[in-house]
Design an enzyme around this catalytic site. Structure first.
Site, PDB file in Angstrom:
ATOM      1  N   GLU A  18       0.841  -1.218   0.000  1.00  0.00           N
ATOM      2  CA  GLU A  18       0.000   0.000   0.000  1.00  0.00           C
ATOM      3  C   GLU A  18       0.873   1.263   0.000  1.00  0.00           C
ATOM      4  OE1 GLU A  18      -1.120   2.908   3.026  1.00  0.00           O
ATOM      5  OE2 GLU A  18      -2.011   1.036   3.783  1.00  0.00           O
ATOM      6  N   GLU A  95      11.453   3.325   1.041  1.00  0.00           N
ATOM      7  CA  GLU A  95      10.237   3.395   1.858  1.00  0.00           C
ATOM      8  C   GLU A  95      10.362   2.646   3.179  1.00  0.00           C
ATOM      9  OE1 GLU A  95       6.416   5.092   2.314  1.00  0.00           O
ATOM     10  OE2 GLU A  95       8.010   5.401   0.824  1.00  0.00           O
TER      11      GLU A  95
END
Length: 909
Positions: A18, A95
């Site tokens: 996500e 990330e």
């Protein structure tokens, strides 16, 4: 795609996917999706655009529809998410830090408590160890190949839905857009079926006595798990209403108990939650005094047993019926004002949980026809489903161990025995007066009234604020602590002439809420109501000004006990020493800024607290009242004259000053650069960074400078997120806010304040990130922002402004700002016009060069900024070993308020 589908080695993968959706897809790279969202005024932030849960992942985009091409691109973005997320090794490495920081944010006291409770609740099911945030080791080491395999396995079009909600001129064209962007997408022809995971029921209650040294207080939670009900027939809907009525009726009893003498808890309530796809729970939760959890547990179990034995009275259920009828009537009247996000949620729940979409018109008819026929006996019967033998889980949380699981089991056996013997007495209902205001002989006072009718798109429910200058800033230290407790004490005694537990029933079924606030420079009452109950709102204001609050020993004891527990809980929080020290460095050490301590609580005189509160709301002639809403003057004006005009004016002024002589708070903004590390003991490592830049806005151009300051804060937030989150992947979120002190007609001269930057991070890299943040600000001062940067913040501000114009509170704040700004000179219309023109002027002037100049002007390079960092307390050896690093960055090490090393100031270049 959801966390329940993960294998052990994949725990956290659904959530990482996500995250990476916003990093890069086939068409969008380098976080261009985030840039697109910002360019159209749709801010990017935690849980605003996507969320991963146990059973589903939902992507959410809030898009303006005045430009059709934006809607088309937003749907294209969703189409990319469905099958084209890139998931490269580089994307993942960038990330990891952001996901790890989100993980760390959850490892505080509340996170540990909820994790332990969830594991106990879901014991015997895969849900017990599939928290969406995942495992630290997986977040740090999982490969991009593992992510790709999970994505390809579970992201299938046959398991997805696209929901679009908005004021569309043509819904068919929206459907065509969805077909255009999704029509050519494809998934594997034979996707795996979504497995279904059951949570086993259990007859024996489960117990947890959880000791959490950093807990915000002592608490008890009792959960009764059961299957999610189907909602397909009228009978199903009736049963849903019965359960809602049970919950409301029980909550009203629990509230009354919390207001008794020596109550077993400070607060207690029951709520219904859907836990996972087919399982929900009724959860009773209470907060109580330290060492009081067993008493609270006993009381909570007794109240459920009392309902089983004796039921609710018809009067109680009549009150609940009125509340539900009032709520659905208001929802029906406001049906044109419902936000698209609420409808979007309703449609998504239909897809993921098969919940029906009833529609407010039909639902209002249903409730109107069903509610009158539901009897107290039918509502009371639901308590039969809340036995401790019905999949019950009980948790006690304490900062220190004072009892045991065996003690909890003994309480359960004791209550079961009392119930079997029918030794629990019926509920003792109290008499409720019919009228809020007793019959009165009113002499009208003169009221200056004005109508401002240029406001469009108002919400039908009136909102109001009444304010008067003069507040806590006037008080010397020997009066401050008592007076600052005045509102809290008055609220519990009954500032409207009736005890809160009594007023609760008197207002049942009436959509009205009025509250008060006593702040540094102003006293105010505020609230909102349905147009049907405008008179009730004015009655409450009348009662506020005509009631003499006097100390009640029982109430005072409870209030002081709650305050003491709050202080002790705050002192257990690792963030307290950090926030206290940051406040002291940036504003000074005046008693106005120090948090309430136990020694301060001992200075509180309840009589003086009540006397001060009474003086705050005694003289109506000093108050300005603003009412915003779709109001019929022929209805409102007579009520204003009757109730507000009926408040008697005291013969002598109570506050012996006027708005031109208000005492300013003694802010002491930093004059030199300060950098400190505050070391705090903590169970799991947390780190918080706060960077503050004192600002001073000149009197002549103050209103323009206030707008520039707001735009600067948004610019800095955007750029720091781009740098620290999207480029380096080291933080999860950052906030930049502005604080402006003294923009009041009564305070003259230049005004001060600060721009404050906050972010959490890995303690090991906190100093590096501070340096990077300051370097970015320096770069913006030297080079200025880009055209795209300025366009994005202008669009974000404009969209927020447009959305606000649909809300009463926004208009209310605009009008209050017009009254309370220094430009106010007696005419609200003129003031309002100047503020609106100032906003437009600043927006039109906002170019990269103007933003650069504003940054240099408001936050000059020689500005004495401050840096305060919260770090976990380590051993003396490690601290001494890292001395060279701290001094390199000019850091002053502190433990609480103990200086370990001297501050080393330097000019940042």
């Amino acid at each position: 795609d959801s966390s329940i589908l993960e294998e052990e080695y994949e725990r956290g993968v659904a959530h990482i996917v996500e995250h990476l959706a916003f990093s890069a897809t086939k068409k969008y790279t380098n976080h261009n999706i985030v840039k697109f969202l910002e360019s159209i005024g749709a801010e990017f932030g935690p849980c605003q655009n996507a969320e991963t849960s146990f059973d589903e992942t939902i992507y959410k985009l809030l898009i303006p529809i005045d430009k059709p091409e934006l809607l088309s691109e937003a749907i294209q973005v969703l189409a990319e998410f469905s099958s084209e997320i890139r998931l490269s090794k580089d994307d993942l490495e960038k990330e990891r830090g952001a996901v790890m920081e989100e993980y760390r944010d959850n490892r505080n006291a509340n996170g540990r408590i909820l994790d332990a409770y969830w594991t106990l609740m879901m014991e015997g099911s895969k849900y017990a160890d599939r928290s969406p945030i995942g495992l630290e080791n997986v977040i740090k080491t999982v490969s991009s190949q593992t992510l790709k395999k999970f994505y390809q396995k579970w992201y299938h079009l046959c398991n997805m839905s696209v929901i679009a909600v908005g004021d569309f001129a043509d819904t068919k064209s929206v459907i065509e857009l969805i077909k255009t962007h999704f029509g050519h997408k494809y998934s594997a022809s034979d996707p795996p079926s979504i497995p279904h995971f059951k949570v086993p029921s259990h007859e024996d209650p489960r117990f947890s006595y959880f000791v959490e040294p950093e807990a915000s207080g002592s608490a008890v939670m009792i959960s009764y798990k059961m299957q999610v009900d189907e909602l397909k027939t009228m009978k199903d809907y009736r049963e849903m209403l019965v359960k809602s009525m049970f919950r409301i009726a029980l909550n009203r009893r629990l509230f009354r108990i919390s207001r008794r003498k020596d109550p077993p808890y400070f607060s207690c309530s029951v709520a219904s939650y859907v836990l996972v796809r087919d399982l929900k729970a009724y959860i009773m939760s209470s907060s109580c005094k330290e060492k009081g959890t067993l008493e609270a547990l006993e009381s909570m179990l007794i109240e459920v047993a009392r309902v089983r034995l004796h039921g609710f009275s018809e009067r109680e259920i009549s009150v609940v019926r009125d509340l539900l009828m009032s709520s659905i009537e208001s929802a029906y009247l406001e049906r044109d004002q419902i936000e698209s996000t609420s409808l979007r949620y309703e449609y998504s729940q239909h897809f993921t949980h098969n919940k029906p979409i009833i529609g407010i018109e039909y639902e209002a008819q249903l409730q109107k026809s069903i509610l009158p026929d539901i009897l107290a006996s039918e509502v009371s019967k639901f308590a039969e489903k809340l036995w401790t033998s019905c999949s019950c889980v009980i948790q006690i949380v304490e900062p220190q161990a004072f009892a045991s699981v065996d003690d909890m089991k003994n309480i359960v056996m004791k209550i079961n025995k009392l119930e079997n013997e029918r030794s629990i007495s019926p509920w003792d209902d109290e008499q409720i007066p019919e009228e809020i205001v007793t019959p009165m002989s009113i002499t009208y006072s003169d009221i200056d009234m004005g109508m401002y009718s240029h406001i469009q798109n108002l919400h039908p429910n009136p909102s109001n604020v009444g304010f008067s200058y003069g507040g806590l800033s006037e008080l010397p230290e020997n009066k401050y602590f008592s007076s600052s407790m005045g509102s809290t004490i008055a609220e519990e005694i009954g500032m409207y002439g009736h005890r809160p537990s009594v007023l609760m029933d008197m207002l049942a079924g009436k959509r009205v809420d009025v509250d008060v606030e006593v702040r540094s420079y102003k006293r105010s009452f505020y609230g909102d109501c349905s147009p049907l109950y405008l008179e009730t709102a004015f009655q409450l204001v009348y009662q506020l000004f005509t009631t003499e609050v006097t100390p009640d020993d029982e109430v005072i004891k409870r209030v002081m006990q709650v305050k003491e527990e709050t202080i002790l809980a705050r002192e257990r929080d690792p963030y307290t020493s950090f926030s206290n020290r940051a406040r002291e460095i940036n504003y000074g050490n005046s008693y106005f800024f120090r948090p309430f301590g136990i020694s301060d609580l001992q200075k509180v005189d309840p009589l003086k607290a009540c006397e001060y509160f009474n003086t705050c709301f005694k003289d109506p002639s000093t108050f300005t009242v603003v009412i915003v809403g779709k109001i019929d003057p022929t209805v409102a004006v007579p009520l204003i004259l009757k109730y507000l005009g009926g408040i008697g004016k005291p013969p002598e002024p109570i506050f012996h000053f006027n708005c031109d002589r208000i005492k300013s708070l003694p802010f002491k903004f930093p004059k030199s650069m300060t950098r400190e590390v505050v070391c705090s003991p903590m169970i799991e490592a947390q780190c918080m960074v706060r960077i503050c830049f004192p600002i001073e806005l000149k009197h002549g151009t103050m209103e323009e400078e206030i707008h520039y300051t707001g735009f600067l804060a948004k610019l800095l937030e955007t750029k720091l997120l781009q740098l620290l989150r999207f480029k380096h992947g080291q933080i999860y979120s950052a906030s930049v806010s502005e604080f402006i002190h003294g923009d009041l007609p009564c305070l003259t001269g230049d005004i001060g304040g600060d721009i404050r930057i906050n972010f959490s991070c890995d303690p090991k890299i906190s100093l590096k990130l501070v340096d990077m943040a300051l370097n970015e600000i320096l770069r913006l001062q030297e080079e200025g922002p880009s055209d795209q940067d300025v366009e994005s913040i202008l669009e974000i501000e404009q969209r927020a402004h447009e959305n606000g114009l649909q809300e009463n509170y926004y208009w209310l704040n605009l009008i209050l700002g017009s009254y309370q700004s220094r430009i106010y000179s007696g005419d609200i219309g003129t003031s309002f016009k100047i503020l609106d023109e100032t906003r437009s002027k600043v927006r039109k002037s906002l170019t990269p060069l103007m933003m650069q100049l504003a940054l240099r002007r408001i936050m000059p390079r020689n500005n004495p900024h401050t840096v305060v960092i919260l770090m976990p307390q380590t051993s003396w050896f490690k601290r001494i070993k890292s001395f060279s690093q701290w001094t390199l960055y000019g850091i002053d090490m502190k433990v609480g308020h103990l200086t370990i090393f001297p501050t080393i100031n330097y000019d940042y270049e």
